[in-house]
Design an enzyme around this catalytic site. Structure first.
Site, PDB file in Angstrom:
ATOM      1  N   LYS A   1       0.828  -1.204   0.000  1.00 11.85           N
ATOM      2  CA  LYS A   1       0.000   0.000   0.000  1.00 11.85           C
ATOM      3  C   LYS A   1       0.867   1.262   0.000  1.00 11.85           C
ATOM      4  CE  LYS A   1      -1.931   1.831   3.636  1.00 11.85           C
ATOM      5  NZ  LYS A   1      -2.761   2.122   4.831  1.00 11.85           N
TER       6      LYS A   1
ATOM      7  N   ASP B   1      -6.604   1.223   0.901  1.00 10.74           N
ATOM      8  CA  ASP B   1      -6.596   1.474   2.332  1.00 10.74           C
ATOM      9  C   ASP B   1      -7.913   0.983   2.934  1.00 10.74           C
ATOM     10  OD1 ASP B   1      -8.449   3.358   1.525  1.00 10.74           O
ATOM     11  OD2 ASP B   1      -7.640   4.950   2.787  1.00 10.74           O
TER      12      ASP B   1
END
Length: 215
Positions: free
Chosen positions: A120, A138
């Protein structure tokens, strides 16, 4: 329920958040990388409160690489997991200095090799620093993807990312990433989502099944 219209959803995101961009404060690639690492399981607002003093004391990887862990901990102790994060940002700074001449690398393999940097964080840095299209998933994007039926409830974040990559055109990913975050953060919120005002409700499994089903 009306089938999902991806073009309609993209237009709606553009209507809601035409100026969506990163809410972390940074002025260069190094500051972005550090801010994103610090933002794990912490709000951007909380990170933005500690980074001014952190970057004032340690403006470059060369400075942070020489920092004492306790000194960094004291600067970031108001954010979650600050002890691990302090250690990670010092160690990743050392690697930036020894292996990358103090420059944040622009490739996935090198970024993911840094302490505290996962997929991420890498996606966020690649897209925001280098304009390399990547959709970082997220908490907000994971939630809205499953609510809207873009991913299965059982999908992990990697599976969600892969499905979003297939659904949305690559040329839209850079801005879309921020728009999706904003949609989840400010509109399709975890608690009390704005379903009654949402133009997606007729296409949304969450609204049709969870909201209408409880009425």
């Amino acid at each position: 329920m009306i089938p999902m219209d991806i073009n309609f959803f993209q237009d709606y995101l553009e209507e809601l958040f035409p100026d969506a961009k990163a809410e972390l404060d940074f002025t260069n690639h190094f500051e972005l990388l550090i801010a994103v690492v610090l933002s794990a399981q912490t709000t951007d607002i909380a990170v933005n409160k500690v980074t001014p003093a952190l970057f004032k004391n340690y403006p470059t990887p060369f400075d942070l690489a020489k920092a004492e862990v306790t000194d960094v901990e004291n600067l970031i102790k108001t954010i979650g997991l600050y002890k691990n994060k302090a250690k990670n940002i010092i160690e990743l700074s050392k690697i930036l200095v020894t292996k990358h001449q103090g420059i944040v690398p622009n490739n996935r393999e090198a970024l993911e090799a840094l302490p505290g940097v996962g997929r991420k964080t890498t996606n966020v840095v690649l897209s925001n620093a280098f304009n390399i299209p990547a959709l970082a998933v997220d908490t907000h994007i994971n939630r809205i993807s499953k609510r809207l039926g873009l991913a299965l409830p059982t999908d992990d974040v990697y599976q969600v990312e892969m499905k979003l990559n297939e659904i949305f055109p690559r040329e839209r990913w850079l801005k879309l990433h921020h728009q999706l975050i904003f949609f989840g953060r400010y509109h399709c919120k975890a608690q009390k989502p704005n379903c009654s005002e949402c133009k997606m409700k007729d296409m949304c499994p969450f609204y049709q099944n969870d909201i209408l089903g409880k009425m």
